[in-house]
Design a protein around this motif. Structure first.
Motif, PDB file in Angstrom:
ATOM      1  N   HIS A 253      10.754  13.700  68.060  1.00 14.85           N
ATOM      2  CA  HIS A 253      10.021  14.766  68.746  1.00 14.85           C
ATOM      3  C   HIS A 253       9.468  14.278  70.084  1.00 14.85           C
ATOM      4  O   HIS A 253       9.541  14.992  71.087  1.00 14.85           O
ATOM      5  N   ARG A 254       8.938  13.062  70.105  1.00 14.40           N
ATOM      6  CA  ARG A 254       8.383  12.530  71.340  1.00 14.40           C
ATOM      7  C   ARG A 254       9.486  12.296  72.382  1.00 14.40           C
ATOM      8  O   ARG A 254       9.309  12.585  73.566  1.00 14.40           O
ATOM      9  N   ILE A 255      10.619  11.752  71.946  1.00 18.98           N
ATOM     10  CA  ILE A 255      11.735  11.537  72.875  1.00 18.98           C
ATOM     11  C   ILE A 255      12.164  12.863  73.480  1.00 18.98           C
ATOM     12  O   ILE A 255      12.363  12.985  74.700  1.00 18.98           O
ATOM     13  N   ALA A 256      12.294  13.889  72.636  1.00 17.38           N
ATOM     14  CA  ALA A 256      12.711  15.204  73.116  1.00 17.38           C
ATOM     15  C   ALA A 256      11.732  15.737  74.163  1.00 17.38           C
ATOM     16  O   ALA A 256      12.137  16.408  75.121  1.00 17.38           O
TER      17      ALA A 256
ATOM     18  N   GLY B  95      16.742  18.530  81.853  1.00 17.25           N
ATOM     19  CA  GLY B  95      18.075  19.043  82.143  1.00 17.25           C
ATOM     20  C   GLY B  95      18.971  19.069  80.920  1.00 17.25           C
ATOM     21  O   GLY B  95      18.567  19.504  79.837  1.00 17.25           O
ATOM     22  N   PRO B  96      20.223  18.599  81.075  1.00 22.16           N
ATOM     23  CA  PRO B  96      21.185  18.701  79.960  1.00 22.16           C
ATOM     24  C   PRO B  96      20.777  17.910  78.727  1.00 22.16           C
ATOM     25  O   PRO B  96      21.257  18.205  77.630  1.00 22.16           O
ATOM     26  N   ALA B  97      19.922  16.924  78.867  1.00 27.96           N
ATOM     27  CA  ALA B  97      19.476  16.157  77.696  1.00 27.96           C
ATOM     28  C   ALA B  97      18.660  17.017  76.741  1.00 27.96           C
ATOM     29  O   ALA B  97      18.533  16.679  75.549  1.00 27.96           O
ATOM     30  N   GLN B  98      18.130  18.135  77.232  1.00 25.36           N
ATOM     31  CA  GLN B  98      17.319  18.995  76.376  1.00 25.36           C
ATOM     32  C   GLN B  98      18.135  19.710  75.307  1.00 25.36           C
ATOM     33  O   GLN B  98      17.588  20.227  74.345  1.00 25.36           O
ATOM     34  N   GLN B  99      19.468  19.745  75.472  1.00 26.28           N
ATOM     35  CA  GLN B  99      20.315  20.382  74.461  1.00 26.28           C
ATOM     36  C   GLN B  99      20.719  19.421  73.348  1.00 26.28           C
ATOM     37  O   GLN B  99      21.394  19.808  72.395  1.00 26.28           O
TER      38      GLN B  99
ATOM     39  N   ALA C 288      19.916  10.130  81.735  1.00 26.35           N
ATOM     40  CA  ALA C 288      20.993   9.631  82.596  1.00 26.35           C
ATOM     41  C   ALA C 288      22.359   9.847  81.949  1.00 26.35           C
ATOM     42  O   ALA C 288      23.322  10.244  82.623  1.00 26.35           O
ATOM     43  N   LEU C 289      22.465   9.598  80.655  1.00 25.29           N
ATOM     44  CA  LEU C 289      23.747   9.742  79.968  1.00 25.29           C
ATOM     45  C   LEU C 289      24.192  11.202  79.908  1.00 25.29           C
ATOM     46  O   LEU C 289      25.377  11.506  80.099  1.00 25.29           O
ATOM     47  N   ALA C 290      23.267  12.095  79.643  1.00 20.08           N
ATOM     48  CA  ALA C 290      23.615  13.516  79.563  1.00 20.08           C
ATOM     49  C   ALA C 290      24.065  14.048  80.925  1.00 20.08           C
ATOM     50  O   ALA C 290      25.045  14.803  81.021  1.00 20.08           O
ATOM     51  N   GLN C 291      23.377  13.643  81.977  1.00 17.64           N
ATOM     52  CA  GLN C 291      23.787  14.053  83.324  1.00 17.64           C
ATOM     53  C   GLN C 291      25.178  13.519  83.647  1.00 17.64           C
ATOM     54  O   GLN C 291      26.015  14.214  84.241  1.00 17.64           O
TER      55      GLN C 291
END
Length: 262
Positions: free
Chosen positions: A6-9, A14-18, A185-188
């Protein structure tokens, strides 16, 4: 573990939120776990293990880690690309990882095809495994496995048996915030790779190349395939070197690069 997820989220952008985030105390291999699940996944998943007992690297090597001494995680991401288009993904991930670490104050360089170096030793490794999608030849899943050394005791360094590096200063940072920075960074990078392929990363990779202009060997199971001056990578991720027979482009596969000692 749910609190960490939950904390990481909460730090994701951006795209990492999905990405659905899961944290476990221990598992054999985060890559193996996600590969076994890709047939049922509906969205990207990040699986983080505090400890891996059967972590893997390229060519079947073992990735050694200890609780709290490393970051070991895998990201399952579905790409609207055929499997053959994924060749340059490990290098794109290397760029994303290196740039994220630089933002965190850790200077790194890249060694083709998938190592992240710090002060000459291996700081992080990348293992990407792909799986097709039933009935859809234009899509595939990639499971992006990453291990980063944070702290390394002499005993484990001796077990590894090759030059390694660690970044103990990162252990002073909030671990969940650190993980979110890497995921962002990875999601982007995944989104950009799907849209533009490795060509969007080639110049950035070459700017981080650890051995530009240096004499190197390309090995396959210990046998020298090529020898020459390292140039960098082209737009498809092939490694370029100038040999006595002219410029040669090498695909990754299971080959390894070694620097020729002076």
């Amino acid at each position: 573990m749910k609190n960490h997820a939950h904390r990481i989220a909460g730090f994701c952008l951006g795209p990492a939120q999905q990405v659905h985030i899961q944290v476990v105390e221990e598992t054999g291999s985060t890559n193996a776990d996600l590969l076994a699940r890709v047939g049922s996944l509906q969205s990207p998943v990040l699986l983080i293990a505090e400890r891996q007992t059967a972590g893997r690297g390229r060519a079947g090597r073992t990735w050694l880690s200890a609780p709290g001494a490393s970051l070991t995680f895998s990201l399952a991401w579905k790409f609207a690309l055929p499997l053959q288009s994924m060749v340059g993904l490990p290098l794109a991930v290397g760029v994303a990882l290196a740039e994220a670490l630089a933002e965190l104050g850790v200077g790194v360089r890249l060694k083709w095809p998938n190592d992240v170096l710090h002060e000459g030793g291996k700081l992080a490794g990348i293992l990407i495994e792909t799986a097709g999608v039933d009935g859809d030849t234009q899509s595939c899943w990639a499971v992006i496995g990453i291990g980063i050394n944070l702290m390394l005791d002499p005993e484990m360094a001796a077990q590894i048996g090759r030059p390694v590096a660690h970044v103990p200063q990162l252990t002073e940072r909030d671990r969940d915030e650190l993980m979110a920075a890497l995921l962002n960074a990875l999601a982007q990078a995944a989104v950009l790779f799907e849209r533009q392929g490795f060509g969007a990363f080639a110049e950035r990779w070459n700017g981080l190349h650890a051995y530009a202009g240096q004499p190197v060997f390309i090995l396959d199971q210990g046998k020298v395939l090529h020898e020459g001056a390292a140039i960098g990578v082209d737009g498809s991720g092939r490694f370029l070197l100038d040999t006595s027979a002219g410029r040669t482009a090498v695909m990754a596969g299971d080959v390894s690069l070694r620097v020729r000692e002076a």
